[in-house]
Design an enzyme around this catalytic site. Structure first.
Site, PDB file in Angstrom:
ATOM      1  N   VAL A 114      33.744 -24.487 -23.828  1.00 31.45           N
ATOM      2  CA  VAL A 114      33.129 -23.178 -24.065  1.00 31.45           C
ATOM      3  C   VAL A 114      34.094 -22.063 -23.654  1.00 31.45           C
ATOM      4  O   VAL A 114      34.208 -21.046 -24.342  1.00 31.45           O
ATOM      5  CB  VAL A 114      31.785 -23.044 -23.315  1.00 31.45           C
ATOM      6  N   CYS A 115      34.800 -22.270 -22.570  1.00 29.45           N
ATOM      7  CA  CYS A 115      35.671 -21.226 -22.008  1.00 29.45           C
ATOM      8  C   CYS A 115      36.664 -20.636 -23.006  1.00 29.45           C
ATOM      9  O   CYS A 115      36.770 -19.412 -23.107  1.00 29.45           O
ATOM     10  CB  CYS A 115      36.407 -21.743 -20.777  1.00 29.45           C
ATOM     11  N   PRO A 116      37.393 -21.449 -23.768  1.00 26.97           N
ATOM     12  CA  PRO A 116      38.372 -20.823 -24.661  1.00 26.97           C
ATOM     13  C   PRO A 116      37.723 -19.961 -25.740  1.00 26.97           C
ATOM     14  O   PRO A 116      38.337 -19.004 -26.207  1.00 26.97           O
ATOM     15  CB  PRO A 116      39.140 -21.998 -25.254  1.00 26.97           C
TER      16      PRO A 116
ATOM     17  N   ILE B 111      37.139 -16.589 -23.891  1.00 25.60           N
ATOM     18  CA  ILE B 111      38.399 -16.001 -23.432  1.00 25.60           C
ATOM     19  C   ILE B 111      39.181 -15.441 -24.614  1.00 25.60           C
ATOM     20  O   ILE B 111      39.697 -14.323 -24.563  1.00 25.60           O
ATOM     21  CB  ILE B 111      39.229 -17.031 -22.634  1.00 25.60           C
TER      22      ILE B 111
END
Length: 180
Positions: free
Chosen positions: A51-53, A56
């Protein structure tokens, strides 16, 4: 019971970071205050996840909109600057970040994550916390959610613009609309 943070001075920080130019450096709230900048500080669990990328890179792709609003975006996890750089140097099609338009900071000692109330102590990682801090250092907005759910860049920009009006913004307020 946790202490309220919104409406108070934000916890100050200085952290090692990978800067937008891929060099190692420092980011600090004091520097943003000195420069009269708003700070959009967001925490994410860890590098090389799923999920993070998505969030970001979504923030990076729209960084110019934050810049137009005199805001500096800073991403933070408990990973090291070396891991951050490796992830930035990984192409987006390979679950990497590619070039970013803002800094990723390393809270390896967990101090800042703890001060902002997002640290999952038993795991040593941060929840997805987003904080908007005024140029005077006041914490104006705080939202923390489960790590399974990414944030919405449109909503972050909308809230930043609402805060910058200095007025009362009704439900569903959008930039350009009247305040109360």
């Amino acid at each position: 019971m946790p202490e309220r943070m919104v409406g108070k001075q934000a916890p100050r920080f200085e952290m090692d970071a990978v800067l937008a130019n891929k060099e190692f450096g420092k980011v600090s709230l004091e520097e943003n205050i000195k420069n009269g900048k708003w700070t959009v500080l967001f925490f994410y669990p860890m590098d090389f996840t799923f999920v993070c990328p998505t969030e970001i890179t979504a923030l990076s792709d729209r960084y110019d909109e934050f810049e137009d609003l005199d805001a500096d975006v800073i991403g933070v996890s408990t990973d090291t600057i070396h891991t951050h750089l490796a992830w930035i140097n990984t192409d987006r099609k390979n679950n990497g970040l590619g070039n970013l338009n803002y800094s990723l900071a390393a809270d390896t000692n967990h101090t800042i994550s703890r001060e902002y109330g997002v640290l999952i102590e038993e795991e040593g990682i941060a929840l997805r916390g987003l904080f908007i801090i005024s140029p005077e250092g006041e914490l104006m907005y705080s939202v923390v959610n489960h790590n399974n759910i990414g944030r919405d860049v449109d909503e972050t920009l909308r809230v930043l613009q609402a805060l910058q009006t200095g007025g009362l913004c009704p439900a569903n307020w959008k930039p350009g609309q009247a305040t109360l």
